[in-house]
Write a protein that holds these residues in place. Sequence first.
Motif, PDB file in Angstrom:
ATOM      1  N   GLY A  85       0.837  -1.024  -0.062  1.00 34.71           N
ATOM      2  CA  GLY A  85      -0.148   0.023   0.029  1.00 34.71           C
ATOM      3  C   GLY A  85       1.047   1.245  -0.093  1.00 34.71           C
ATOM      4  N   PRO A  86       0.200   2.469   0.218  1.00 35.35           N
ATOM      5  CA  PRO A  86       1.063   3.513   0.134  1.00 35.35           C
ATOM      6  C   PRO A  86       1.859   3.977   1.444  1.00 35.35           C
ATOM      7  CG  PRO A  86      -1.144   4.106   0.659  1.00 35.35           C
ATOM      8  CD  PRO A  86      -1.066   2.724   0.464  1.00 35.35           C
ATOM      9  N   GLU A  87       2.821   4.540   1.287  1.00 32.41           N
ATOM     10  CA  GLU A  87       3.701   4.945   2.300  1.00 32.41           C
ATOM     11  C   GLU A  87       2.983   6.247   3.233  1.00 32.41           C
ATOM     12  OE1 GLU A  87       7.785   5.971   1.123  1.00 32.41           O
ATOM     13  OE2 GLU A  87       7.772   4.193  -0.244  1.00 32.41           O
ATOM     14  N   THR A  88       2.671   5.669   4.677  1.00 34.64           N
ATOM     15  CA  THR A  88       2.259   6.791   5.218  1.00 34.64           C
ATOM     16  C   THR A  88       3.129   7.215   6.559  1.00 34.64           C
ATOM     17  OG1 THR A  88       0.723   5.243   6.567  1.00 34.64           O
ATOM     18  CG2 THR A  88      -0.107   6.404   4.441  1.00 34.64           C
ATOM     19  N   PRO A  89       3.046   8.499   7.406  1.00 38.34           N
ATOM     20  CA  PRO A  89       3.755   8.262   8.456  1.00 38.34           C
ATOM     21  C   PRO A  89       3.202   7.427   9.681  1.00 38.34           C
ATOM     22  CG  PRO A  89       2.600  10.652   7.616  1.00 38.34           C
ATOM     23  CD  PRO A  89       2.146   9.388   6.896  1.00 38.34           C
ATOM     24  N   ALA A  90       4.053   6.993  10.210  1.00 38.22           N
ATOM     25  CA  ALA A  90       3.684   6.172  11.525  1.00 38.22           C
ATOM     26  C   ALA A  90       3.327   6.818  12.825  1.00 38.22           C
ATOM     27  CB  ALA A  90       4.901   5.110  11.848  1.00 38.22           C
ATOM     28  N   GLN A  91       2.443   7.656  12.650  1.00 32.69           N
ATOM     29  CA  GLN A  91       1.899   8.536  13.898  1.00 32.69           C
ATOM     30  C   GLN A  91       1.856   7.787  15.102  1.00 32.69           C
ATOM     31  OE1 GLN A  91       1.888  11.527  13.379  1.00 32.69           O
ATOM     32  NE2 GLN A  91       1.390  11.954  11.283  1.00 32.69           N
ATOM     33  N   GLN A  92       1.214   6.388  15.404  1.00 37.56           N
ATOM     34  CA  GLN A  92       1.220   5.800  16.755  1.00 37.56           C
ATOM     35  C   GLN A  92       2.349   5.055  17.146  1.00 37.56           C
ATOM     36  OE1 GLN A  92       0.436   4.739  13.270  1.00 37.56           O
ATOM     37  NE2 GLN A  92      -0.071   2.468  13.227  1.00 37.56           N
ATOM     38  N   TYR A  93       3.491   5.206  16.412  1.00 39.38           N
ATOM     39  CA  TYR A  93       4.752   4.812  17.103  1.00 39.38           C
ATOM     40  C   TYR A  93       5.829   5.894  17.189  1.00 39.38           C
ATOM     41  CZ  TYR A  93       3.270   0.013  16.932  1.00 39.38           C
ATOM     42  OH  TYR A  93       2.337  -1.185  17.005  1.00 39.38           O
TER      43      TYR A  93
END
Length: 173
Positions: free
Chosen positions: A93-101
């Motif tokens: 899938g697309p690359e997204t920022p890993a906000q939860q970590y």
Amino acid sequence: PPPPPDYKVRTSISNVLFNLRLSWTEKNITEYTALLHPEFTFIFSPQDVGGPNNIPEEWGRADELESITNLFGSKANVDGYRCETIRLTFTAGPETPAQQYDTTWTKVTLTEVHLQVDSRHEISGLQLLYEVLGDQADFYFKETAEIDPVSQKKLWQIVLWEDKPRGVLAAMN
């Protein structure tokens, strides 16, 4: 050192994913090891935790490499089966920022993961096919301090792998 000719320099997440697939299908422990960040963690799907094999909720890089070395190696496992071939395909899938970590990490969800491990019992010759169909996994990537000498770009590694399987089939022939 540069990767072998069939592998790509880890200057992008897509190159890391390309090398992930190739290292599994070629059972190349050296190239697989290069993909894993020193802080790597594998998080098992909740339905896989515990059981007769006492699977933990997660494990680190050392446990992952021990497991993969056993799978990729030429020795039979404790049940007498030796891996002959591995096939791995997936859709990234697309690359997204890993906000939860960690906001410096990048997340990519792999879908339609199809893993097929063909093994054979070393004494009876009985074939065991382990197959994972249509599963999903969240991968988190981190840029390293390491620089590719040719492109002068930072290299990427996998820092976290969250397994989210839907089902597993095992068949004996």
